[in-house]
Structures are given as structure tokens and as C-alpha cells.
Design an enzyme around this catalytic site. Sequence first.
Site, PDB file in Angstrom:
ATOM      1  N   GLU A 125       6.407   8.206 125.879  1.00 12.08           N
ATOM      2  CA  GLU A 125       7.202   7.089 126.400  1.00 12.08           C
ATOM      3  C   GLU A 125       8.473   7.020 125.557  1.00 12.08           C
ATOM      4  OE1 GLU A 125       3.109   4.599 127.212  1.00 12.08           O
ATOM      5  OE2 GLU A 125       4.159   4.465 125.307  1.00 12.08           O
TER       6      GLU A 125
ATOM      7  N   ARG B 174       8.515  11.122 114.798  1.00 12.30           N
ATOM      8  CA  ARG B 174       8.994  11.827 113.611  1.00 12.30           C
ATOM      9  C   ARG B 174      10.109  11.003 112.985  1.00 12.30           C
ATOM     10  NH1 ARG B 174      11.197  16.977 114.157  1.00 12.30           N
ATOM     11  NH2 ARG B 174      10.668  17.239 111.975  1.00 12.30           N
TER      12      ARG B 174
ATOM     13  N   TYR C 209     -13.709   9.873 126.879  1.00 10.61           N
ATOM     14  CA  TYR C 209     -12.715   9.932 127.946  1.00 10.61           C
ATOM     15  C   TYR C 209     -12.961  11.212 128.730  1.00 10.61           C
ATOM     16  CZ  TYR C 209      -8.072   9.120 129.967  1.00 10.61           C
ATOM     17  OH  TYR C 209      -7.037   8.842 130.812  1.00 10.61           O
TER      18      TYR C 209
END
Length: 195
Positions: free
Chosen positions: A133, A105, A166
Site C-alpha cells: 500500500e 526501508r 491462512y
Amino acid sequence: MILSDQDILARLADGDLAIEPLEDVDLQVQPASVDVRLGRRFLEFERANVPCIHPNREDEVDEYVTETVVEDGDEFILHPGDFVLGTTKERVEVPRDLVAQVEGRSSLGRLAVVVHATAGFIDPGFNGRVTLELSNLGKVPVALTPEMRISQLVFTELTSPADRPYGDERGSKYQDQDGPQASRIRGDREFGGTQ
């Protein structure tokens, strides 16, 4: 094609895209993204007197990571130069025909807080909380409060649905994660794993 707010809301209503809990749609759904909030769990890397960590040695990775859970009303202080793993409050389920990108952001970027080092891409088929992270590139500590809007997800439509998404069938290392996950690179083929 990047999904607009109309597209995101339609996909959420159809149920093939899931972001839960999405408690304030008017606040969280932006013109072309969805703001997600910070969870309560963090993995911190201990400073240690070791020459290096071998990513393929589980004991070395686990030995230098400790979990912190922030209680109601408390905050997590991200110090200058620190790198920690956090998580989103929301669980995200990405359908086979979309990918998501984790973006910071702007308001936090202006405080020198970044939300991903390299893992800003979420594959089709992913289901779980997103590991963040988190780094402080600035010169002063920044207080992070659980449930604050921490990052945004941008969804892009694929030209065709992924044939091998995935997930469990692929033995995906981070599928169904419920909190921040330390590196599981030891599961990669080059380190003797299956992926």
C-alpha cells in the site's frame, strides 16, 4: 522471537520458509529481516466524481481501479498524496509457525514513501506476492523502479504452530495472489461473504 539472519537462512535452507526469487542473498538478507523488491504491476485509483465508494459493492471498487505495468527500463512515478497498490517481485510462503511483518526501508521513509497503510501483517500459511500500500507523504514526486528493494519482511516465531492457518481451507481472500489486489472486503461476513 524475531528471527535473525542465521535463523532466516536456516529456514530458507530447510524449505519451510520460501521467498522466491531470492536472487542476492548477501544483499537481501539483513541482520533480522529480508529485503524484498518492487514488482512491475500497480493498481491506481482513478479520481472520480462520486460521493463515495461502497467497499461491499464489487462493481464500484473495480470501476475506479486501473492496472499499470511498468516496462523494463521505465519507472513508476508516485506523486505527492497518491495512494497506489504495488506488489513484491518475490513470492512468499510463510509456514504455520511464523508470521511476517512488512516494514518500510529507512532510506525510502526519508523520501516520504510508505509501503503499507494498515496491512503490514502476514499470517501463517500465506502464500503469494505481498501487496504493498504505497503512499507518498512528501511534496515532490518519487520515481520507483521495479526490482528496487522496496520493503523488508520481519519474521516472528509463534509459541505454537497455527491450527487454522491462512489459506484455501479457510477461503482466504488473498491466498496465492500473483499481483496487487484491490480490496475484497465484500467477502467478509458482515457484507454477506463467508469470512
